[in-house]
Motif scaffolding. Structure first.
Motif, mmCIF file in Angstrom:
data_model
loop_
_atom_site.group_PDB
_atom_site.id
_atom_site.type_symbol
_atom_site.label_atom_id
_atom_site.label_comp_id
_atom_site.label_asym_id
_atom_site.label_seq_id
_atom_site.Cartn_x
_atom_site.Cartn_y
_atom_site.Cartn_z
ATOM 1 N N MET A 1 0.844 -1.190 0.025
ATOM 2 C CA MET A 1 -0.055 -0.034 0.055
ATOM 3 C C MET A 1 0.824 1.140 0.116
ATOM 4 N N THR A 2 0.604 2.002 -0.937
ATOM 5 C CA THR A 2 1.249 3.594 -0.911
ATOM 6 C C THR A 2 0.718 4.454 -0.024
ATOM 7 N N VAL A 3 1.455 4.978 0.964
ATOM 8 C CA VAL A 3 1.085 5.909 1.646
ATOM 9 C C VAL A 3 1.526 7.255 1.434
ATOM 10 N N SER A 4 0.632 7.924 1.314
ATOM 11 C CA SER A 4 0.788 9.599 0.887
ATOM 12 C C SER A 4 1.213 10.433 2.013
ATOM 13 N N PHE A 5 1.870 11.507 1.844
ATOM 14 C CA PHE A 5 2.442 12.363 2.824
ATOM 15 C C PHE A 5 1.197 12.923 3.648
ATOM 16 N N LYS A 6 -0.076 13.304 2.839
ATOM 17 C CA LYS A 6 -1.217 13.596 3.373
ATOM 18 C C LYS A 6 -1.559 12.534 4.361
ATOM 19 N N MET A 7 -1.454 11.298 4.009
ATOM 20 C CA MET A 7 -2.134 10.348 4.941
ATOM 21 C C MET A 7 -1.029 10.000 6.269
ATOM 22 N N GLN A 8 0.223 10.393 6.105
ATOM 23 C CA GLN A 8 0.945 10.539 7.015
ATOM 24 C C GLN A 8 1.009 11.538 8.115
ATOM 25 N N ILE A 9 0.498 12.716 7.606
ATOM 26 C CA ILE A 9 0.075 14.005 8.475
ATOM 27 C C ILE A 9 -1.490 13.504 9.042
ATOM 28 N N ALA A 10 -2.236 12.951 8.299
ATOM 29 C CA ALA A 10 -3.306 12.613 8.922
ATOM 30 C C ALA A 10 -3.244 11.627 10.165
ATOM 31 N N GLN A 11 -2.219 10.835 10.141
ATOM 32 C CA GLN A 11 -1.993 9.821 11.113
ATOM 33 C C GLN A 11 -1.556 10.267 12.199
ATOM 34 N N MET A 12 -0.627 11.616 12.093
ATOM 35 C CA MET A 12 -0.040 12.321 13.131
ATOM 36 C C MET A 12 -1.170 13.278 13.767
ATOM 37 N N ALA A 13 -2.217 13.432 13.240
ATOM 38 C CA ALA A 13 -3.225 14.220 13.716
ATOM 39 C C ALA A 13 -3.990 13.056 14.762
ATOM 40 N N ARG A 14 -4.246 12.171 14.037
ATOM 41 C CA ARG A 14 -4.985 11.230 14.941
ATOM 42 C C ARG A 14 -4.258 10.922 16.162
ATOM 43 N N TYR A 15 -2.929 10.772 15.969
ATOM 44 C CA TYR A 15 -2.004 10.331 17.318
ATOM 45 C C TYR A 15 -2.189 11.629 18.250
ATOM 46 N N HIS A 16 -2.105 12.864 17.733
ATOM 47 C CA HIS A 16 -2.104 13.783 18.674
ATOM 48 C C HIS A 16 -3.447 13.729 19.585
ATOM 49 N N ALA A 17 -4.489 13.366 19.027
ATOM 50 C CA ALA A 17 -5.783 13.542 19.562
ATOM 51 C C ALA A 17 -5.738 12.149 20.613
ATOM 52 N N TRP A 18 -5.171 11.052 20.027
ATOM 53 C CA TRP A 18 -5.238 9.811 20.749
ATOM 54 C C TRP A 18 -4.389 9.790 22.148
ATOM 55 N N ALA A 19 -3.177 10.468 21.908
ATOM 56 C CA ALA A 19 -2.183 10.572 22.905
ATOM 57 C C ALA A 19 -2.619 11.429 24.030
ATOM 58 N N THR A 20 -3.268 12.550 23.548
ATOM 59 C CA THR A 20 -3.789 13.642 24.370
ATOM 60 C C THR A 20 -4.632 12.998 25.372
#
Length: 170
Positions: free
Chosen positions: A1-20
């Motif tokens: 599966m190819t992961v786009s840069f936007k997908m990586q940024i979106a993952q970091m946004a999810r992580y930010h909310a999840w970790a908080t």
């Protein structure tokens, strides 16, 4: 599966909310006196550091991306005195990033963010770098808070990115 840069940024946004959210669950165990106790953190206490995170997420960085007015408050301002309201507002502020990023296309993520610093100085950053800064900033301060939690003798759930990835449906 190819992961786009936007997908990586979106993952970091999810992580930010999840970790908080996980951090806030750990903080619930701490008595008010300890929650407000100075620990030598850059913003003093657990409460002061959580307030800083709310201020920067919802009052400074998000408005820059959404082209809204930025708060004129200092970085150490108490945005929310009530502990429960602070936690609720911080959860909402971190969740909002995923919605924002979902509205971007790859070209926007690859573009620039022009904004004005709190000092009035105009700046331009690559959009992706600016977004990653927001999430990295949160990680930095969550780390400070987990150190304080540890010093108080309380446990907390791991906040590392792989734990979020393992918890997501495949």
């Amino acid at each position: 599966m190819t992961v786009s840069f936007k997908m990586q940024i979106a993952q970091m946004a999810r992580y930010h909310a999840w970790a908080t959210e996980r951090l806030l669950a750990s903080v619930e165990e701490i008595a008010d006196e300890q929650y407000h106790q100075p620990f030598g953190l850059f913003f003093g206490s657990v409460h002061g550091t959580l307030n800083h995170l709310l201020l920067t997420d919802s009052g400074i960085w998000y408005p820059r991306f959404a082209q809204l007015p930025v708060t004129g408050l200092g970085l150490d301002a108490e945005v929310e005195a009530d502990r429960a309201e602070l936690a609720s507002s911080l959860k909402a502020a971190t969740a909002r990033w995923s919605v924002y990023i979902d509205g971007l296309d790859e070209a926007a993520v690859a573009g620039d963010l022009s904004y004005t610093m709190t000092t009035g100085q105009a700046r331009v950053l690559p959009m992706a770098s600016a977004l990653l800064h927001v999430f990295n900033h949160g990680t930095h301060h969550r780390g400070q808070i987990t150190a304080a939690i540890s010093m108080l003798g309380f446990a907390y759930e791991p906040l590392d990115l792989p734990f979020m990835i393992f918890s997501e449906p495949q």
